[in-house]
Enzyme design. Structure first.
Site, PDB file in Angstrom:
ATOM      1  N   LYS A 205      -2.610  -3.266  10.648  1.00  7.10           N
ATOM      2  CA  LYS A 205      -3.872  -2.477  10.616  1.00  7.10           C
ATOM      3  C   LYS A 205      -4.551  -2.534   9.249  1.00  7.10           C
ATOM      4  O   LYS A 205      -5.735  -2.266   9.106  1.00  7.10           O
ATOM      5  CB  LYS A 205      -3.614  -1.010  11.022  1.00  7.10           C
ATOM      6  N   SER A 206      -3.788  -2.934   8.219  1.00  9.64           N
ATOM      7  CA  SER A 206      -4.377  -3.012   6.866  1.00  9.64           C
ATOM      8  C   SER A 206      -4.842  -4.425   6.520  1.00  9.64           C
ATOM      9  O   SER A 206      -5.500  -4.639   5.500  1.00  9.64           O
ATOM     10  CB  SER A 206      -3.351  -2.554   5.823  1.00  9.64           C
TER      11      SER A 206
ATOM     12  N   ARG B 186      16.900  17.887  -2.435  1.00  8.38           N
ATOM     13  CA  ARG B 186      15.463  17.654  -2.631  1.00  8.38           C
ATOM     14  C   ARG B 186      14.856  18.911  -3.249  1.00  8.38           C
ATOM     15  O   ARG B 186      15.050  20.020  -2.751  1.00  8.38           O
ATOM     16  CB  ARG B 186      14.772  17.359  -1.292  1.00  8.38           C
TER      17      ARG B 186
ATOM     18  N   LYS C  42      25.174   6.536  -0.352  1.00  6.15           N
ATOM     19  CA  LYS C  42      24.684   5.440  -1.211  1.00  6.15           C
ATOM     20  C   LYS C  42      25.243   5.630  -2.628  1.00  6.15           C
ATOM     21  O   LYS C  42      25.688   4.686  -3.276  1.00  6.15           O
ATOM     22  CB  LYS C  42      23.152   5.441  -1.258  1.00  6.15           C
TER      23      LYS C  42
ATOM     24  N   THR D 277       0.823  -1.228   0.000  1.00  7.91           N
ATOM     25  CA  THR D 277       0.000   0.000   0.000  1.00  7.91           C
ATOM     26  C   THR D 277       0.854   1.274   0.000  1.00  7.91           C
ATOM     27  O   THR D 277       0.321   2.371  -0.016  1.00  7.91           O
ATOM     28  CB  THR D 277      -0.904   0.022   1.253  1.00  7.91           C
TER      29      THR D 277
ATOM     30  N   GLY E 158      10.381  10.509  -3.688  1.00  6.51           N
ATOM     31  CA  GLY E 158      11.409   9.631  -3.127  1.00  6.51           C
ATOM     32  C   GLY E 158      11.328   9.533  -1.618  1.00  6.51           C
ATOM     33  O   GLY E 158      11.774   8.551  -1.028  1.00  6.51           O
TER      34      GLY E 158
ATOM     35  N   VAL F 174       5.922   2.943  -3.446  1.00  6.87           N
ATOM     36  CA  VAL F 174       6.587   2.011  -4.367  1.00  6.87           C
ATOM     37  C   VAL F 174       5.726   0.764  -4.539  1.00  6.87           C
ATOM     38  O   VAL F 174       5.573   0.245  -5.649  1.00  6.87           O
ATOM     39  CB  VAL F 174       7.997   1.650  -3.870  1.00  6.87           C
TER      40      VAL F 174
ATOM     41  N   HIS G 212      13.808  11.792 -10.518  1.00  9.82           N
ATOM     42  CA  HIS G 212      15.043  12.369 -10.011  1.00  9.82           C
ATOM     43  C   HIS G 212      15.913  12.796 -11.203  1.00  9.82           C
ATOM     44  O   HIS G 212      15.951  12.112 -12.230  1.00  9.82           O
ATOM     45  CB  HIS G 212      15.824  11.328  -9.212  1.00  9.82           C
TER      46      HIS G 212
ATOM     47  N   CYS H 167      17.401   4.433  -5.775  1.00 13.00           N
ATOM     48  CA  CYS H 167      16.900   4.976  -7.051  1.00 13.00           C
ATOM     49  C   CYS H 167      17.933   5.868  -7.739  1.00 13.00           C
ATOM     50  O   CYS H 167      18.199   5.727  -8.941  1.00 13.00           O
ATOM     51  CB  CYS H 167      15.602   5.739  -6.834  1.00 13.00           C
TER      52      CYS H 167
HETATM   53  C1  2RA Z   1      14.939   9.363  -1.816  1.00 14.60           C
HETATM   54  N1  2RA Z   1      16.404   7.698  -2.841  1.00 14.60           N
HETATM   55  O1  2RA Z   1      14.753   9.822  -2.938  1.00 14.60           O
HETATM   56  C2  2RA Z   1      15.690   8.062  -1.618  1.00 14.60           C
HETATM   57  C3  2RA Z   1      14.807   6.965  -1.153  1.00 14.60           C
HETATM   58  N2  2RA Z   1      13.822   6.627  -2.080  1.00 14.60           N
HETATM   59  O2  2RA Z   1      14.523   9.913  -0.773  1.00 14.60           O
END
Ligand code: 2RA
Length: 329
Positions: free
Chosen positions: A37-38, A227, A205, A9, A157, A12, A234, A126
């Site tokens: 809970k689901s 972000r 990462k 749910t 993300g 992703v 991305h 990702c």
């Molecule tokens: C992000 N790559 O974009 C990380 C986790 N999905 O926050």
């Protein structure tokens, strides 16, 4: 084939179900797994309602494969239990990626490493997947020495809460914060948590995973992950220094000929990758190819991909497809 989707749910998980349908993966029975809970609630799969089950019920049902996208803690606790029951796990979290006994796989690059003994397989981050998809063919030809990457990562993300924060800020609605600051009309140089060395987990990462996927620790990656208030994918600005020199025409042809890569690169027509193109697609889009004239053997490129698809769900399902096609499960 019986398949479990753990985290069915989530953002992703929802895309996993969509891509399983789109790619007509040979599912005879779907086991959607979510939090207690689901359990008992229903999700739609192939336009039919399917009841959500708990973890132990999923194990007892003995699916051939379980694709996890439920966070590292859940994976650390439950992936070994699924594996012990003979179920092959493909995990989207960071829990197993750097474990020396687990494979970290982008099928177009290193699926051949997989064997029937691999019962927990890690899906890379990702932002790693899209970068190595573009760099792998070039690395094989020119051998990378150093990569500098800056990422521009969509709120999807982070998850539902972040998408909601952006929507709330756009509409002026009060709501929960996924980030320490407003994301609307802003850029936050902080993806995941900070490590002792001043880099974030996301940046580390990008520094660590490519070496494992490409099985080469002679090159290094320095990353800045940001972000931004966008949905759909991305983006990454990559500066890569090679040991050998290259011809741009040859680089262009190699990328164009690489399965899973779409070259979008023509300044004369303002053609270059953007999240609006990548959203909902599985390819990795590459453009803005140009020699870095400040340093020999060095290339600049711009890489965009849908972080929920090739960056997560599609890559995991491609691993599952490889396992099925090669009779490894
Ligand atoms: C992000 N790559 O974009 C990380 C986790 N999905 O926050």
């Amino acid at each position: 084939m019986k398949i479990a989707v753990v985290g069915a749910t989530g953002m992703v998980g929802t895309v996993l179900l969509k891509v399983l349908e789109e790619r007509n993966f040979p599912v005879t029975e779907l086991l959607p797994v979510a939090s207690e809970k689901s359990v008992g609630k229903e999700i739609l799969f192939k336009e039919k309602p399917v009841k959500i089950v708990g973890m132990q019920d999923a194990i007892d049902a003995k699916p051939a494969i379980a694709i996890f996208s439920a966070g590292g803690d859940t994976s650390k606790e439950w992936a070994p239990k699924f594996a012990a029951a003979g179920i092959t796990v493909v995990d989207n979290s960071s829990a197993w990626r750097m474990d020396q006994d687990k494979k970290l796989v982008v099928p177009e690059i290193n699926a051949k490493e997989l064997t029937a003994l691999d019962k927990i397989i890690a899906n890379p981050n990702c932002s790693t997947i899209q970068m190595v998809m573009a760099l792998a063919p070039l690395h094989r030809k020119y051998k990378m020495r150093r990569v500098i990457v800056s990422t521009y990562q969509s709120v999807s993300g982070t998850g539902v809460k972040a998408v909601q924060q952006l929507e709330n800020e756009i509409t002026g609605t009060k709501g929960e914060m996924a980030y320490p600051y407003p994301i609307h009309k802003n850029a936050i140089p902080h993806c995941d948590v900070f490590e002792a060395n001043g880099y974030t987990k996301e940046e580390m990462k990008l520094a660590r995973e490519p070496q494992k996927i490409l099985n080469d620790r002679t090159f290094s990656v320095s990353a800045t992950a940001v972000r931004i208030p966008t949905a759909g994918g991305h983006s990454e600005s990559v500066n890569v220094e090679f040991h050998a020199d290259f011809e741009l025409t040859e680089v262009r042809k190699m990328l164009n000929d690489t399965p899973g890569i779409t070259l979008q690169d023509n300044p004369d027509t303002n053609t270059y990758p953007m999240p609006m193109y990548a959203n909902g697609k599985d390819d990795v889009f590459v453009g803005r190819l140009r020699r870095d004239e400040t340093q020999p053997n060095t290339l600049n490129m711009w890489i965009v991909s849908d972080n929920l698809r090739k960056g997560a769900a599609t890559n995991a399902i491609q691993i599952a497809e490889y396992l099925v096609e090669n009779k490894l499960i």
